[in-house]
Design a protein around this motif. Structure first.
Motif, PDB file in Angstrom:
ATOM      1  N   THR A 120       0.864  -1.186   0.000  1.00 30.79           N
ATOM      2  CA  THR A 120       0.000   0.000   0.000  1.00 30.79           C
ATOM      3  C   THR A 120       0.895   1.228   0.000  1.00 30.79           C
ATOM      4  O   THR A 120       2.058   1.166   0.383  1.00 30.79           O
ATOM      5  CB  THR A 120      -0.905   0.071   1.250  1.00 30.79           C
ATOM      6  OG1 THR A 120      -0.068   0.248   2.403  1.00 30.79           O
ATOM      7  CG2 THR A 120      -1.741  -1.170   1.412  1.00 30.79           C
ATOM      8  N   ALA A 121       0.341   2.317  -0.434  1.00 29.48           N
ATOM      9  CA  ALA A 121       1.062   3.593  -0.373  1.00 29.48           C
ATOM     10  C   ALA A 121       0.050   4.713  -0.211  1.00 29.48           C
ATOM     11  O   ALA A 121      -1.151   4.498  -0.400  1.00 29.48           O
ATOM     12  CB  ALA A 121       1.890   3.813  -1.632  1.00 29.48           C
ATOM     13  N   PHE A 122       0.558   5.876   0.131  1.00 32.93           N
ATOM     14  CA  PHE A 122      -0.298   7.058   0.328  1.00 32.93           C
ATOM     15  C   PHE A 122      -1.409   6.743   1.321  1.00 32.93           C
ATOM     16  O   PHE A 122      -2.596   6.901   1.023  1.00 32.93           O
ATOM     17  CB  PHE A 122      -0.838   7.560  -1.015  1.00 32.93           C
ATOM     18  CG  PHE A 122       0.249   7.652  -2.072  1.00 32.93           C
ATOM     19  CD1 PHE A 122       1.339   8.488  -1.876  1.00 32.93           C
ATOM     20  CD2 PHE A 122       0.192   6.882  -3.228  1.00 32.93           C
ATOM     21  CE1 PHE A 122       2.363   8.559  -2.819  1.00 32.93           C
ATOM     22  CE2 PHE A 122       1.208   6.947  -4.177  1.00 32.93           C
ATOM     23  CZ  PHE A 122       2.299   7.789  -3.979  1.00 32.93           C
ATOM     24  N   ASP A 123      -1.003   6.253   2.485  1.00 31.67           N
ATOM     25  CA  ASP A 123      -1.931   5.933   3.577  1.00 31.67           C
ATOM     26  C   ASP A 123      -3.029   4.976   3.138  1.00 31.67           C
ATOM     27  O   ASP A 123      -4.201   5.142   3.482  1.00 31.67           O
ATOM     28  CB  ASP A 123      -2.537   7.215   4.162  1.00 31.67           C
ATOM     29  CG  ASP A 123      -1.468   8.122   4.741  1.00 31.67           C
ATOM     30  OD1 ASP A 123      -0.561   7.602   5.405  1.00 31.67           O
ATOM     31  OD2 ASP A 123      -1.526   9.342   4.501  1.00 31.67           O
ATOM     32  N   ASP A 158      10.294  -1.782   1.435  1.00 21.38           N
ATOM     33  CA  ASP A 158       9.022  -1.096   1.695  1.00 21.38           C
ATOM     34  C   ASP A 158       9.239   0.185   2.493  1.00 21.38           C
ATOM     35  O   ASP A 158       8.471   1.140   2.357  1.00 21.38           O
ATOM     36  CB  ASP A 158       8.075  -1.989   2.515  1.00 21.38           C
ATOM     37  CG  ASP A 158       7.289  -2.971   1.661  1.00 21.38           C
ATOM     38  OD1 ASP A 158       7.613  -3.120   0.470  1.00 21.38           O
ATOM     39  OD2 ASP A 158       6.352  -3.587   2.205  1.00 21.38           O
ATOM     40  N   LYS A 217      10.228   0.720  -2.757  1.00 20.76           N
ATOM     41  CA  LYS A 217       8.785   0.878  -2.954  1.00 20.76           C
ATOM     42  C   LYS A 217       8.400   2.114  -3.745  1.00 20.76           C
ATOM     43  O   LYS A 217       7.257   2.221  -4.211  1.00 20.76           O
ATOM     44  CB  LYS A 217       8.044   0.836  -1.610  1.00 20.76           C
ATOM     45  CG  LYS A 217       6.613   0.346  -1.759  1.00 20.76           C
ATOM     46  CD  LYS A 217       5.949   0.039  -0.445  1.00 20.76           C
ATOM     47  CE  LYS A 217       5.255   1.231   0.114  1.00 20.76           C
ATOM     48  NZ  LYS A 217       4.558   0.911   1.376  1.00 20.76           N
ATOM     49  N   ARG A 219       4.983   3.131  -5.616  1.00 20.92           N
ATOM     50  CA  ARG A 219       4.293   4.402  -5.358  1.00 20.92           C
ATOM     51  C   ARG A 219       4.154   5.212  -6.643  1.00 20.92           C
ATOM     52  O   ARG A 219       3.122   5.802  -6.908  1.00 20.92           O
ATOM     53  CB  ARG A 219       5.081   5.249  -4.344  1.00 20.92           C
ATOM     54  CG  ARG A 219       5.138   4.687  -2.937  1.00 20.92           C
ATOM     55  CD  ARG A 219       5.754   5.708  -1.967  1.00 20.92           C
ATOM     56  NE  ARG A 219       6.026   5.122  -0.659  1.00 20.92           N
ATOM     57  CZ  ARG A 219       7.227   4.655  -0.285  1.00 20.92           C
ATOM     58  NH1 ARG A 219       8.267   4.751  -1.094  1.00 20.92           N
ATOM     59  NH2 ARG A 219       7.385   4.120   0.910  1.00 20.92           N
TER      60      ARG A 219
HETATM   61  N1  ASP Z   1       2.207   6.237   4.102  1.00 21.63           N
HETATM   62  C1  ASP Z   1       3.319   5.696   3.369  1.00 21.63           C
HETATM   63  C2  ASP Z   1       3.203   6.043   1.895  1.00 21.63           C
HETATM   64  O1  ASP Z   1       2.147   6.420   1.504  1.00 21.63           O
HETATM   65  C3  ASP Z   1       3.350   4.230   3.594  1.00 21.63           C
HETATM   66  C4  ASP Z   1       4.460   3.610   2.888  1.00 21.63           C
HETATM   67  O2  ASP Z   1       4.603   3.857   1.741  1.00 21.63           O
HETATM   68  O3  ASP Z   1       5.202   2.840   3.496  1.00 21.63           O
HETATM   69  O4  ASP Z   1       4.120   6.023   1.120  1.00 21.63           O
END
Ligand code: ASP
Ligand code: TMP
Length: 234
Positions: A33-36, A196, A211, A215
């Motif tokens: 996952t990314a961006f919360d 990650d 990661k 993203r």
């Molecule tokens: N909140 C972070 C993000 O959006 C979480 C993560 O990537 O590890 O990039």
């Protein structure tokens, strides 16, 4: 040791109780996952690769005298860890400008820094992990002052060891996130150290091996994690 009930499921890992009260099993998933949590996906075999990478790095840090929660890696996706009372703070260490720091300061990614930066974030998904400082940590009782001093000291020491480790393998450790917890009166490094939660750039080509490929939709994500794993284990 027997695996018992699931006690927590996060975005990338699951924690299980065991028949030993001080130990847990940390299970690594392929979910990314990314961006919360707003961007979701699967990185094939990520769980296996991250478990191998993290286990090797924790073992390396233990050998250098850094206390961690790592006990052993009994299978591809499982790590036996010491049970921690997690300190709800993410400690970010930055050697080179990237990501949110580049945005916040209005500078290019890749800019060098005169000094390593330590940042604290309050671990809270609903709030989107807001940045905090020493004062917030003490005022809200997230940790005691002496613990904050230990976190800073450990983070800087870990950065030294990991920067060397990656550098010897042709990788620049740009920045990374650490989590800590309390165990029998001691502060241990917890969670994971994997692509990650680290920015890893190829030393020569500056290619991203972490990661950020997910993203930013850069492709070749699995290949990057495999390459990091190969270099970390090699
Ligand atoms: N909140 C972070 C993000 O959006 C979480 C993560 O990537 O590890 O990039
Ligand atoms: P940032 O530039 O997005 O603040 O991230 C800095 C480093 O910390 C980067 O290596 C990714 C890692 N990180 C996490 O592992 N989890 C998080 O929630 C955040 C914000 C960063």
């Amino acid at each position: 040791m027997k695996q018992l009930e699931k006690i927590y499921e996060g975005k990338a890992k699951i924690l299980y109780a065991t028949d030993s009260p001080d130990l847990l099993i940390q299970y690594f998933k392929d979910e990314a996952t990314a961006f919360d949590g707003k961007k979701k996906g699967i990185i094939q075999e990520k769980g296996i690769l991250n478990n191998k990478i993290s286990s090797r790095l924790f073992q390396y840090l233990e050998d250098k005298g850094i206390p961690t929660h790592f006990v052993e890696r009994p299978s591809d996706r499982e790590m036996v860890i010491k049970k921690l009372e997690i300190i709800p703070i993410e400690v970010v260490v930055r050697n080179i400008v990237a990501g949110s720091l580049a945005r916040r300061m209005g500078v290019e990614e890749g800019m060098s820094l005169k000094k390593t930066i330590l940042e604290f974030y309050y671990k809270s998904d609903p709030l989107g992990d807001p940045m905090i400082n020493d004062y917030h940590i003490e005022a809200f009782g997230l940790a005691m002052k002496f613990e904050v001093d230990i976190l800073k000291e450990m983070a800087i020491e870990i950065n030294g060891y990991l920067s060397n480790f990656f550098d010897e393998r042709g990788i620049t450790l740009v920045d990374f996130k650490l989590e800590f917890g309390r165990h029998k009166g001691q502060i241990l490094l917890g969670d994971e150290i994997t692509p990650d939660g680290c920015r890893l750039w190829d030393k020569q080509t500056k290619e991203k091996m972490d990661k950020d490929r997910f993203r930013r939709g850069l492709g070749k994500i699995e290949e990057a994690y495999q390459e990091v794993c190969r270099k970390v284990l090699g």
